[in-house]
Design a protein around this motif. Sequence first.
Motif, PDB file in Angstrom:
ATOM      1  N   ILE A 585       0.873  -1.176   0.000  1.00  0.00           N
ATOM      2  CA  ILE A 585       0.000   0.000   0.000  1.00  0.00           C
ATOM      3  C   ILE A 585       0.908   1.223   0.000  1.00  0.00           C
ATOM      4  O   ILE A 585       1.487   1.579   1.032  1.00  0.00           O
ATOM      5  N   PHE A 586       1.043   1.836  -1.131  1.00  0.00           N
ATOM      6  CA  PHE A 586       2.039   2.900  -1.274  1.00  0.00           C
ATOM      7  C   PHE A 586       1.462   4.310  -1.137  1.00  0.00           C
ATOM      8  O   PHE A 586       2.104   5.194  -0.600  1.00  0.00           O
ATOM      9  N   ARG A 587       0.269   4.510  -1.638  1.00  0.00           N
ATOM     10  CA  ARG A 587      -0.271   5.869  -1.722  1.00  0.00           C
ATOM     11  C   ARG A 587      -0.473   6.474  -0.331  1.00  0.00           C
ATOM     12  O   ARG A 587      -1.158   5.903   0.515  1.00  0.00           O
ATOM     13  N   GLY A 588       0.127   7.613  -0.130  1.00  0.00           N
ATOM     14  CA  GLY A 588      -0.041   8.338   1.124  1.00  0.00           C
ATOM     15  C   GLY A 588       0.707   7.750   2.300  1.00  0.00           C
ATOM     16  O   GLY A 588       0.611   8.253   3.412  1.00  0.00           O
ATOM     17  N   SER A 589       1.444   6.672   2.082  1.00  0.00           N
ATOM     18  CA  SER A 589       2.118   5.989   3.192  1.00  0.00           C
ATOM     19  C   SER A 589       3.526   6.526   3.382  1.00  0.00           C
ATOM     20  O   SER A 589       4.336   6.548   2.446  1.00  0.00           O
ATOM     21  N   LYS A 590       3.842   6.910   4.596  1.00  0.00           N
ATOM     22  CA  LYS A 590       5.163   7.463   4.897  1.00  0.00           C
ATOM     23  C   LYS A 590       6.235   6.384   5.042  1.00  0.00           C
ATOM     24  O   LYS A 590       7.431   6.668   4.931  1.00  0.00           O
ATOM     25  N   ILE A 591       5.808   5.138   5.322  1.00  0.00           N
ATOM     26  CA  ILE A 591       6.828   4.109   5.566  1.00  0.00           C
ATOM     27  C   ILE A 591       7.582   3.733   4.285  1.00  0.00           C
ATOM     28  O   ILE A 591       8.635   3.093   4.352  1.00  0.00           O
ATOM     29  N   TRP A 592       7.037   4.123   3.123  1.00  0.00           N
ATOM     30  CA  TRP A 592       7.709   3.785   1.869  1.00  0.00           C
ATOM     31  C   TRP A 592       8.548   4.951   1.337  1.00  0.00           C
ATOM     32  O   TRP A 592       9.089   4.881   0.231  1.00  0.00           O
ATOM     33  N   GLU A 593       8.641   6.012   2.121  1.00  0.00           N
ATOM     34  CA  GLU A 593       9.393   7.183   1.680  1.00  0.00           C
ATOM     35  C   GLU A 593      10.898   6.987   1.904  1.00  0.00           C
ATOM     36  O   GLU A 593      11.339   5.981   2.478  1.00  0.00           O
ATOM     37  N   ASN A 594      11.658   7.967   1.436  1.00  0.00           N
ATOM     38  CA  ASN A 594      13.120   8.013   1.648  1.00  0.00           C
ATOM     39  C   ASN A 594      13.850   6.804   1.057  1.00  0.00           C
ATOM     40  O   ASN A 594      14.765   6.246   1.662  1.00  0.00           O
ATOM     41  N   GLY A 595      13.377   6.373  -0.117  1.00  0.00           N
ATOM     42  CA  GLY A 595      14.076   5.318  -0.841  1.00  0.00           C
ATOM     43  C   GLY A 595      13.687   3.904  -0.483  1.00  0.00           C
ATOM     44  O   GLY A 595      14.209   2.949  -1.085  1.00  0.00           O
ATOM     45  N   VAL A 596      12.776   3.729   0.489  1.00  0.00           N
ATOM     46  CA  VAL A 596      12.387   2.376   0.900  1.00  0.00           C
ATOM     47  C   VAL A 596      11.710   1.643  -0.252  1.00  0.00           C
ATOM     48  O   VAL A 596      11.989   0.453  -0.515  1.00  0.00           O
ATOM     49  N   LEU A 597      10.795   2.332  -0.977  1.00  0.00           N
ATOM     50  CA  LEU A 597      10.097   1.694  -2.096  1.00  0.00           C
ATOM     51  C   LEU A 597      11.090   1.212  -3.148  1.00  0.00           C
ATOM     52  O   LEU A 597      11.017   0.059  -3.615  1.00  0.00           O
ATOM     53  N   ALA A 601      11.910  -2.738  -4.324  1.00  0.00           N
ATOM     54  CA  ALA A 601      11.781  -3.165  -5.721  1.00  0.00           C
ATOM     55  C   ALA A 601      13.098  -3.775  -6.213  1.00  0.00           C
ATOM     56  O   ALA A 601      13.117  -4.824  -6.881  1.00  0.00           O
ATOM     57  N   LYS A 602      14.194  -3.134  -5.847  1.00  0.00           N
ATOM     58  CA  LYS A 602      15.513  -3.630  -6.257  1.00  0.00           C
ATOM     59  C   LYS A 602      15.793  -4.999  -5.661  1.00  0.00           C
ATOM     60  O   LYS A 602      16.350  -5.889  -6.320  1.00  0.00           O
ATOM     61  N   ALA A 603      15.379  -5.169  -4.355  1.00  0.00           N
ATOM     62  CA  ALA A 603      15.599  -6.458  -3.695  1.00  0.00           C
ATOM     63  C   ALA A 603      14.844  -7.581  -4.400  1.00  0.00           C
ATOM     64  O   ALA A 603      15.258  -8.747  -4.353  1.00  0.00           O
ATOM     65  N   LYS A 604      13.739  -7.226  -5.036  1.00  0.00           N
ATOM     66  CA  LYS A 604      12.938  -8.215  -5.764  1.00  0.00           C
ATOM     67  C   LYS A 604      13.379  -8.338  -7.223  1.00  0.00           C
ATOM     68  O   LYS A 604      12.826  -9.141  -7.979  1.00  0.00           O
ATOM     69  N   GLY A 605      14.330  -7.480  -7.639  1.00  0.00           N
ATOM     70  CA  GLY A 605      14.780  -7.507  -9.028  1.00  0.00           C
ATOM     71  C   GLY A 605      13.737  -6.953  -9.970  1.00  0.00           C
ATOM     72  O   GLY A 605      13.604  -7.435 -11.110  1.00  0.00           O
ATOM     73  N   GLN A 606      12.943  -5.963  -9.512  1.00  0.00           N
ATOM     74  CA  GLN A 606      11.848  -5.407 -10.304  1.00  0.00           C
ATOM     75  C   GLN A 606      11.981  -3.891 -10.415  1.00  0.00           C
ATOM     76  O   GLN A 606      12.671  -3.240  -9.627  1.00  0.00           O
ATOM     77  N   THR A 607      11.260  -3.336 -11.402  1.00  0.00           N
ATOM     78  CA  THR A 607      11.092  -1.889 -11.438  1.00  0.00           C
ATOM     79  C   THR A 607      10.063  -1.507 -10.378  1.00  0.00           C
ATOM     80  O   THR A 607       9.320  -2.366  -9.866  1.00  0.00           O
ATOM     81  N   VAL A 608       9.987  -0.215 -10.084  1.00  0.00           N
ATOM     82  CA  VAL A 608       8.994   0.245  -9.104  1.00  0.00           C
ATOM     83  C   VAL A 608       7.593  -0.083  -9.581  1.00  0.00           C
ATOM     84  O   VAL A 608       6.743  -0.551  -8.800  1.00  0.00           O
ATOM     85  N   GLU A 609       7.297   0.142 -10.882  1.00  0.00           N
ATOM     86  CA  GLU A 609       5.964  -0.136 -11.418  1.00  0.00           C
ATOM     87  C   GLU A 609       5.637  -1.620 -11.311  1.00  0.00           C
ATOM     88  O   GLU A 609       4.523  -2.009 -10.934  1.00  0.00           O
ATOM     89  N   GLU A 610       6.613  -2.486 -11.628  1.00  0.00           N
ATOM     90  CA  GLU A 610       6.396  -3.926 -11.526  1.00  0.00           C
ATOM     91  C   GLU A 610       6.149  -4.330 -10.074  1.00  0.00           C
ATOM     92  O   GLU A 610       5.312  -5.191  -9.786  1.00  0.00           O
ATOM     93  N   TYR A 611       6.871  -3.707  -9.173  1.00  0.00           N
ATOM     94  CA  TYR A 611       6.725  -4.034  -7.751  1.00  0.00           C
ATOM     95  C   TYR A 611       5.354  -3.614  -7.226  1.00  0.00           C
ATOM     96  O   TYR A 611       4.706  -4.361  -6.483  1.00  0.00           O
ATOM     97  N   VAL A 612       4.900  -2.437  -7.646  1.00  0.00           N
ATOM     98  CA  VAL A 612       3.616  -1.913  -7.164  1.00  0.00           C
ATOM     99  C   VAL A 612       2.455  -2.780  -7.633  1.00  0.00           C
ATOM    100  O   VAL A 612       1.493  -3.011  -6.882  1.00  0.00           O
ATOM    101  N   THR A 613       2.512  -3.282  -8.852  1.00  0.00           N
ATOM    102  CA  THR A 613       1.389  -4.062  -9.404  1.00  0.00           C
ATOM    103  C   THR A 613       1.718  -5.548  -9.474  1.00  0.00           C
ATOM    104  O   THR A 613       1.083  -6.297 -10.229  1.00  0.00           O
ATOM    105  N   GLY A 614       2.667  -5.971  -8.667  1.00  0.00           N
ATOM    106  CA  GLY A 614       3.098  -7.364  -8.709  1.00  0.00           C
ATOM    107  C   GLY A 614       2.185  -8.281  -7.925  1.00  0.00           C
ATOM    108  O   GLY A 614       2.569  -8.811  -6.872  1.00  0.00           O
TER     109      GLY A 614
END
Length: 654
Positions: A585-597, A601-614
Amino acid sequence: MQNKWAQTKFANDIEEVVYGSRLIGNEPDLVLHGGGNTSVKTQERDHTGKLKDVLRVKNSGSNLGTIDSRGFTGIRMEDALAAVNIDHMTDEEMVDYLKRSMVNPSEPSPSVETFLHAFLPYKFVFHSHADAILSITNTDLSSEEISNILGKVVVLPYIPPGFKLAKEVLKNFKKDIDGIVLRKHGLLTFGDTGKEAYDRHIDIVTRAEKFISSKRTGDFFKEEIPEVSFNDIEKYIPIIRGCVSKRKKKILYIDTSEEARKIARTERTRDMCGYGPATPDMLIRTKYDFLYLDDLTRSGDLIEGYASRYSEEYKRYVKGFEMHDPYPAVMVVRGFGIITAGTSYREARIIDDLAIHSFRVNANTDQISKHEFISKEEAYAMEYWPLEEAKLKKTTHKFLLGSIGLVTGAASGIGLEAMKKLAENECTVVGCDIDPSINERCREIEEQYGVRALPFIVDLSSEDQILNMFRDIVKNLGGIDIVFNNAGILKSSKIIETSVEDLDRHYAIIGRASFITSREAMKIMIAQGIGGNIVFNISKNLTHPGPEMVSYGSAKAFAAQVCHYVAKEGGRYGIRANIINPDKIFRGSKIWENGVLEARAKAKGQTVEEYVTGNLLRREVLPSHVANMLIAMVNEDIFGATTDAMVPVDGGIL
């Protein structure tokens, strides 16, 4: 009373009646919360262009303090005056007659006292429920004695609002009078200008106030009873709330103002709890009797005894209408203050205001002469007035009316959306967050949804701050029904790079805080005896842990285990505990800020878009999806037989 009419030029009659109405409506000693009404007789062009005489009278639901031109409904004067020749109308016939006489049928319904305004041969008519007038008329003083006090007035016996009262006013009207006093009801004044009607009103009320002052022998409410503190009664407040909420949930307003404490510390208050309110108009909110709580260890028995007496009186005096909630709306706690109960915070505040003014009026009556009010039979006729009953049948509310819900981590993301959804369903909400913006978010929710939104800036790693928050919730609202353990932090790291400090911080905010919050909520819920809901935002990490999430995932696992125990130990008390497992749940969430998102995504080997809709649905999961699941979980008609369950809101795990 000070005359506040300033020299003002008005463009038309409506501007003048609005000005006078607001002057009266902003004087709490004249009108309270929808009481009183005003009117002006004017001319308007109809749809054919012809000039017609029209009565513009305050409509139902308008507030005199803030009224504007839209607060006055137009009635054709020709139709209104034709009713002079009618001998009798039922309330239902009156409503139908007025509906047919409206200039514009799409306008709100006019005041039930429309005929009273129409029959008086003056351009402006002002009507209030002035405390000073009621203080004199709620006594055994004769009409002649009241006239001698107030000047050129006609005094009429108590007659319920409606057509009969209008006919009686017309029958007793005299051209040389300044006003009409309605016993146990209020004051009518009139004039060819708004200022004339207003001046007469203030002059008569001032006469009443001066007479009352001459009869006072000091402070009526004396501090004779030892003072009781909040600490002394804190543990009883949830019990009281639970008792008055057995038929429908209530919010408590706890008044410990100087005036409320004086009332509670005076011996004569016990008797005054049976006097009735200041005016019959208040009965639908306050009931006739107030409850005097002199032994909090027996509060349950005293409240049930009140409800039993009300039920017996209902059977004696009421036919054809379903019984209202029989539990007390006003409770005086000996030595402490006044507690009022309403289905919303606003309603509880209004009831407290009505109660305070009633005590003022009734104290005055005891110093002037002997207090007298309408009979119980008349009171029940007013409380179950057919016109009000018809309104109640048309009024619909959302299912969380009267409930109190706490959301942690409520300043953004899932928590903010959850708080909004609770408020949308008429829940009184409590927002908790370490972010100071929670104050602004709660203010916005109050403005948007019209419910009380109580903010707390809390560091959930502090047990003391959590305990103080719950004490304040009880002190401000009376208890708790829903807790959404939602707050969290997220710092992604490999096990070999995770510090003990990071592990402890996650545990303190996600795990330990959920335990403390649930523990304190359970104490209150058990005392209330009306069940409750504790919902945990755990995330899919519990069942499908991802790499580099040991601090977050372990803390969530601890919180999930707490939920299981809440369900096991709370079930016997009707307390349900369930888990929502959202994911990404990314929208409006502070826990994904400051590079966490990006890091996840990188840890999963995905782009941010792929990670969000994965997920299986290939769609983004939104905070509203989680908030709507929370609303379903606390709905007894949907999840009422479900506890200790986990529901994923994740789009389906790949």
